[in-house]
Enzyme design. Structure first.
Site, PDB file in Angstrom:
ATOM      1  N   GLU A 111       0.847  -1.194   0.000  1.00  0.00           N
ATOM      2  CA  GLU A 111       0.000   0.000   0.000  1.00  0.00           C
ATOM      3  C   GLU A 111       0.879   1.240   0.000  1.00  0.00           C
ATOM      4  O   GLU A 111       1.942   1.250   0.627  1.00  0.00           O
ATOM      5  CB  GLU A 111      -0.895   0.023   1.245  1.00  0.00           C
ATOM      6  CG  GLU A 111      -1.769  -1.213   1.405  1.00  0.00           C
ATOM      7  CD  GLU A 111      -2.441  -1.256   2.772  1.00  0.00           C
ATOM      8  OE1 GLU A 111      -3.015  -0.230   3.192  1.00  0.00           O
ATOM      9  OE2 GLU A 111      -2.366  -2.317   3.425  1.00  0.00           O
ATOM     10  N   LYS A 113       2.151   4.782   1.166  1.00  0.00           N
ATOM     11  CA  LYS A 113       2.192   5.430   2.480  1.00  0.00           C
ATOM     12  C   LYS A 113       1.912   6.918   2.287  1.00  0.00           C
ATOM     13  O   LYS A 113       2.767   7.660   1.819  1.00  0.00           O
ATOM     14  CB  LYS A 113       3.563   5.212   3.128  1.00  0.00           C
ATOM     15  CG  LYS A 113       3.668   5.750   4.537  1.00  0.00           C
ATOM     16  CD  LYS A 113       5.030   5.428   5.127  1.00  0.00           C
ATOM     17  CE  LYS A 113       5.136   5.924   6.558  1.00  0.00           C
ATOM     18  NZ  LYS A 113       5.045   7.389   6.649  1.00  0.00           N
ATOM     19  N   ASP A 115       1.202  10.792   3.301  1.00  0.00           N
ATOM     20  CA  ASP A 115       1.806  11.674   4.298  1.00  0.00           C
ATOM     21  C   ASP A 115       0.747  12.628   4.838  1.00  0.00           C
ATOM     22  O   ASP A 115       0.480  13.681   4.262  1.00  0.00           O
ATOM     23  CB  ASP A 115       2.969  12.455   3.661  1.00  0.00           C
ATOM     24  CG  ASP A 115       3.882  13.043   4.711  1.00  0.00           C
ATOM     25  OD1 ASP A 115       3.795  12.626   5.873  1.00  0.00           O
ATOM     26  OD2 ASP A 115       4.688  13.930   4.368  1.00  0.00           O
ATOM     27  N   TYR A 222      -6.867   2.656   5.872  1.00  0.00           N
ATOM     28  CA  TYR A 222      -5.978   1.544   5.512  1.00  0.00           C
ATOM     29  C   TYR A 222      -6.021   0.343   6.442  1.00  0.00           C
ATOM     30  O   TYR A 222      -5.446  -0.685   6.126  1.00  0.00           O
ATOM     31  CB  TYR A 222      -4.527   2.025   5.409  1.00  0.00           C
ATOM     32  CG  TYR A 222      -3.994   2.738   6.634  1.00  0.00           C
ATOM     33  CD1 TYR A 222      -3.681   2.051   7.793  1.00  0.00           C
ATOM     34  CD2 TYR A 222      -3.804   4.110   6.634  1.00  0.00           C
ATOM     35  CE1 TYR A 222      -3.185   2.696   8.923  1.00  0.00           C
ATOM     36  CE2 TYR A 222      -3.306   4.777   7.746  1.00  0.00           C
ATOM     37  CZ  TYR A 222      -3.002   4.065   8.885  1.00  0.00           C
ATOM     38  OH  TYR A 222      -2.528   4.713   9.998  1.00  0.00           O
ATOM     39  N   LYS A 309      10.813   3.648   2.571  1.00  0.00           N
ATOM     40  CA  LYS A 309      10.809   5.084   2.277  1.00  0.00           C
ATOM     41  C   LYS A 309      11.491   5.355   0.944  1.00  0.00           C
ATOM     42  O   LYS A 309      12.593   4.855   0.687  1.00  0.00           O
ATOM     43  CB  LYS A 309      11.534   5.851   3.401  1.00  0.00           C
ATOM     44  CG  LYS A 309      10.795   5.858   4.735  1.00  0.00           C
ATOM     45  CD  LYS A 309       9.427   6.504   4.596  1.00  0.00           C
ATOM     46  CE  LYS A 309       8.834   6.869   5.933  1.00  0.00           C
ATOM     47  NZ  LYS A 309       9.372   8.077   6.506  1.00  0.00           N
ATOM     48  N   CYS A 403      30.401  25.435  27.081  1.00  0.00           N
ATOM     49  CA  CYS A 403      28.947  25.442  26.903  1.00  0.00           C
ATOM     50  C   CYS A 403      28.483  26.821  26.438  1.00  0.00           C
ATOM     51  O   CYS A 403      28.844  27.834  27.055  1.00  0.00           O
ATOM     52  CB  CYS A 403      28.251  25.075  28.220  1.00  0.00           C
ATOM     53  SG  CYS A 403      26.445  25.183  28.140  1.00  0.00           S
ATOM     54  N   CYS A 406      26.187  28.291  29.632  1.00  0.00           N
ATOM     55  CA  CYS A 406      26.696  28.575  30.980  1.00  0.00           C
ATOM     56  C   CYS A 406      28.220  28.700  31.026  1.00  0.00           C
ATOM     57  O   CYS A 406      28.790  28.919  32.095  1.00  0.00           O
ATOM     58  CB  CYS A 406      26.225  27.505  31.961  1.00  0.00           C
ATOM     59  SG  CYS A 406      26.970  25.877  31.669  1.00  0.00           S
ATOM     60  N   CYS A 421      27.922  19.167  28.482  1.00  0.00           N
ATOM     61  CA  CYS A 421      28.126  20.173  29.520  1.00  0.00           C
ATOM     62  C   CYS A 421      27.866  19.489  30.859  1.00  0.00           C
ATOM     63  O   CYS A 421      26.753  19.008  31.095  1.00  0.00           O
ATOM     64  CB  CYS A 421      27.174  21.352  29.337  1.00  0.00           C
ATOM     65  SG  CYS A 421      27.168  22.486  30.745  1.00  0.00           S
ATOM     66  N   CYS A 427      23.018  24.696  34.508  1.00  0.00           N
ATOM     67  CA  CYS A 427      22.919  25.054  33.085  1.00  0.00           C
ATOM     68  C   CYS A 427      21.440  25.192  32.713  1.00  0.00           C
ATOM     69  O   CYS A 427      20.698  24.198  32.729  1.00  0.00           O
ATOM     70  CB  CYS A 427      23.591  23.980  32.235  1.00  0.00           C
ATOM     71  SG  CYS A 427      23.650  24.380  30.469  1.00  0.00           S
TER      72      CYS A 427
END
Length: 666
Positions: A111, A113, A115, A222, A309, A403, A406, A421, A427
């Site tokens: 079938e 697919k 979207d 489906y 896909k 980081c 921070c 970090c 943070c």
């Protein structure tokens, strides 16, 4: 003809015209003639309100306003699909099927697919009674009034149908309708929608159903789920759904071999662009429902289905800069900021660069022209640099050492791809991220509290960890931007209601690294309380089924952290569920302790799921396939011959349904 007969006659007539126009694409009358009949029905229903029917064709124009969409549980879970991207992936999948089924003749339903936005619609006695979005698969938002406005969805079924069932599909927006909606927006100076899928999904949550009715949405169905369904294969299920009045794409095909599956994929990879809807692949399903039941499910997806896909679309654009994001675990993710470009129906401005190794591998530099594609048609990613267009001198990219939030020096553990970090308690993105994870739907599911509000609470000093949520008052919330009295009250009530969330979800909500939903359930079931779990050492944790050393170390580290200990003490004091509440079953025993049983075939007294539940309630373990570790096989009618042969070869005892029940009673 009296009023009731005329009303019923008009409803039947209009339903038939709707079906021919929106499902069969065979209009029987003009739009004007249809509108005249609809107007007559509306006037009669106003004149005789005692004959009102919530599934009348007049309800398709909408008008009901929904302020808040209720979250309801799916009677049967909506699973995700495993993805494949090559023929080798599909052959590997087929091999996995044969290991479970043996050398059984299997054919497939192929079938397209589509979207769109997943939907589950319930019918009782032929009438549409409820529609839920997919949500997290376990529960979704009720959008019944909005779904009723979609004219390709029947409100009343035709023919012979079961008393109750759910049918599932995709709400989609055809290209023509999407372009017309965008043209209307451009004409009034508004920003056009980005892509059909997101527009369809957003339409389901519009508060005014009359606005939904104006959008040219369609529903392509489906799969049907329920009990005692009148078909034995997926292909027959699609044909049956058409007979009942559903719009089921006629592109599906049967394939006797994987070579025929490949032929289907190759045809539609070329011809999909001729379709009026977005499609991003093919779904391949084991056709025989008996074998679907044999194969069962993993934690996330059916074993009997897989999505292939299509190859992603690629475009070229310029890398303008690289920024760095900090996740709730402290993980640093580099992000490519791109010159905006159209890709697979959306405008792409950013793409993940994953980690320092990926940047070095691509040798990507600011100013480069890069090729971008959508991984699985969803997440944009950079696949390579166009070195032929690199400027004369562009310095190599230097990965950050501190980081960005921070300024703490980053660390990278041996064997880890990402930088982290280590400022766990100071943070901001980590703190906000942990709280956002805590309140999420799969975790504490706190109504009235979203990600933006969490950030607002943190920035105003009201929360520094998720335990602080349980001490917030309405009075503290009112001074915040966009926080009215009702919103503040709903937030506080949502926090209080979360105290009823069961222990396994609370454990998941804590955000322990590597502890997802499935692991949290296993740990909760094994240790039964946060206290017992917090005292476990690495060796004890590794002995728990499916808990590896990495997870065990992470759990121990979490409970050794002094701040985490204090937070858990505070949560415990508020009444959050830190113990497993087990439902008492007076018939449960430990008669199957340390035994692994496999259920195969079709049964008379119980369904396969009910038999599996009985095994677990009596301390047994359910196996997915027959191996040397299987103790017994419970065999019903139509048990696969390969499974039967394997059980005999391994000399595994085979019990009938009656023998198994008798054993439990004994």
């Amino acid at each position: 003809m009296d009023a009731l007969q005329r009303i019923l006659s008009l409803r039947k007539e209009l339903d038939n015209y709707n079906h021919h126009y929106y499902v069969l694409d065979q209009p029987l009358i003009s739009d004007y003639e249809f509108d005249v009949l609809l107007k007559q029905l509306q006037e009669l229903e106003l004149q005789y309100p005692e004959y009102n029917d919530e599934n009348s064709p007049t309800q398709r124009v909408g008008g009901a306003v929904t302020k808040n969409f209720k979250t309801l549980a799916h009677e049967q879970r909506m699973y995700s699909l495993d993805n494949s991207y090559s023929k080798d992936d599909l052959l590997d999948w087929e091999n996995r099927l044969q290991k479970i089924l043996g050398n059984t003749a299997v054919n497939y339903t192929c079938e397209l697919k589509y979207d769109g936005a997943s939907i589950s619609i319930t019918y009782e006695n032929g009438k549409l009674t409820q529609a839920l979005t997919r949500g997290d698969g376990f529960q979704g938002d009720e959008v019944t009034q909005n779904i009723k406005t979609i004219k390709s969805i029947p409100l009343q079924l035709k023919g012979n149908f079961p008393p109750k069932f759910d049918i599932r599909g995709e709400i989609i927006l055809p290209f023509d309708g999407f372009e017309k909606m965008n043209q209307d927006l451009i004409e009034i100076g508004e920003t056009p929608y980005s892509n059909p899928r997101n527009t369809a999904s957003g339409s389901l949550k519009l508060q005014d159903s009359a606005e939904v009715a104006k959008r040219p949405l369609e529903c392509l169905l489906y799969t049907i789920v329920g009990k005692n369904l009148p078909f034995t294969t997926q292909f027959d299920a699609l044909a049956t759904a058409r007979e009942w009045g559903f719009k089921v794409p006629n592109t599906a095909a049967l394939a006797a071999t994987m070579q025929e599956v490949f032929a289907f994929i190759e045809y539609w990879d070329t011809h999909r662009h001729e379709l009026p809807y977005e499609t991003d692949g093919v779904v391949i399903k084991v056709n025989q429902i008996q074998y679907q039941e044999e194969l069962g499910y993993t934690a996330k997806a059916p074993r009997w289905a897989i999505a292939y896909k299509f190859k992603s679309e690629q475009v070229s654009t310029r890398l303008e800069s690289i920024s760095y994001q900090v996740g709730r675990t402290g993980s640093i993710t580099p992000v490519a900021n791109l010159e905006p470009v159209q890709l697979a129906g959306t405008i792409v401005k950013r793409a993940s660069l994953h980690n320092a190794d990926q940047i070095a591998k691509l040798d990507i530099r600011v100013g480069d022209m890069v090729f971008v594609e959508k991984g699985g048609e969803i997440i944009p990613k950079i696949i390579q640099v166009d070195f032929s267009k690199r400027l004369t001198y562009v310095p190599p990219t230097k990965y950050i050492t501190h980081c960005p939030e921070c300024q703490t020096a980053l660390i990278r553990a041996d064997g880890e791809a990402n930088h982290y970090c280590p400022n766990y308690t100071g943070c901001p993105p980590q703190i906000i991220g942990r709280i956002q994870h805590f309140i999420s739907r799969k975790a504490m599911d706190i109504e009235g509290l979203g990600g933006e509000t969490v950030a607002l609470l943190y920035e105003n000093g009201l929360v520094k960890n998720y335990a602080d949520l349980y001490e917030i008052s309405v009075e503290q919330l009112l001074p915040l931007d966009r926080m009215a009295q009702k919103s503040a009250e709903n937030l506080v009530q949502g926090v209080l209601a979360s105290k009823a969330i069961p222990f396994d979800r609370v454990l998941y909500a804590l955000g322990i690294r590597y502890v997802g939903e499935t692991v949290a359930k296993k740990l909760a079931k094994h240790y039964k309380s946060i206290e017992a779990l917090s005292k476990a050492n690495v060796m004890e944790l590794v002995l728990v089924d499916e808990i590896g050393e990495r997870i065990a170390n992470s759990v121990v580290e979490f409970f050794e952290n002094q701040e985490n200990k204090l937070i858990i003490e505070r949560l415990n004091a508020t009444g959050v569920q830190f113990e497993l509440i087990e439902v008492y079953n007076p018939n449960a025993t430990e008669v199957l302790k340390d035994k692994t049983l496999v259920v195969s075939g079709v049964f008379e007294q119980f369904s396969r799921d009910e038999l599996k539940q009985l095994i677990e309630e009596n301390a047994g373990k359910v196996g997915s396939s027959i191996t040397s570790k299987t103790d017994w096989v419970i065999a019903g009618a139509n048990m696969g011959p390969a499974k039967l042969e394997k059980a005999k070869q391994l000399q595994i005892p085979i019990l009938s349904e009656q023998e198994f029940i008798a054993y439990l009673k004994r």
